[in-house]
Design an enzyme around this catalytic site. Structure first.
Site: not given
Length: 145
Positions: A46, A49-51, A56
């Site tokens: 994750f 893309g986050h971020f 986070v």
């Protein structure tokens, strides 16, 4: 203390990589509570893309990790072995801090009500003793198909 390895967790709940969000269970009591940990690394899928500029852990995944710890507690009961715990609701949810790569996320879910296939757990996630998320999680236990 009742501790569980990742392999033992997988014998209780159906989650697998990349969606198994609990690395180990430090202690649990069937039908009562679970305390587990997620060692958060930069290699988590994750974070791509986050971020990318400020990685986070998504809040919904913190809540899911708490639910998985609660599922270990509830699915450890003899009458629930081989079943699945589904979300029935998320109430009183609050996020109070960020979870970043390198954090050791402590996940504690206490079953506060349980009648038949339904129940409620009080869940708290923390890093280094600081609460980062908390919620009241409603669940329903159902048969695996």
């Amino acid at each position: 203390m009742n501790s569980l390895t990742t392999k033992q967790i997988q014998e209780i709940i159906p989650h697998r990589h990349p969606f198994l969000l609990v690395d180990y269970i430090e202690d649990f009591e069937p039908g009562e509570f679970g305390i587990g940990y997620k060692c958060v690394t930069y290699r988590e899928d994750f974070f791509a893309g986050h971020f990318p500029q400020e990685p986070v852990m998504p809040g919904v995944l913190i809540i899911e990790a708490l639910a998985q710890v609660g599922a270990v507690a509830i699915l450890s009961l003899d009458e629930n072995k081989g079943k699945i715990a589904f979300f029935g609701g998320i109430n009183k949810c609050r996020f109070k801090g960020k979870v970043k790569p390198g954090d050791k996320l402590r996940l504690e879910t206490k079953i506060i009500r349980h009648k038949g296939p339904m129940g409620v757990g009080e869940a708290v996630a923390s890093v280094d003793g600081k609460v980062v998320a908390q919620a009241e999680l409603t669940f329903m236990v159902g048969a695996a198909q």
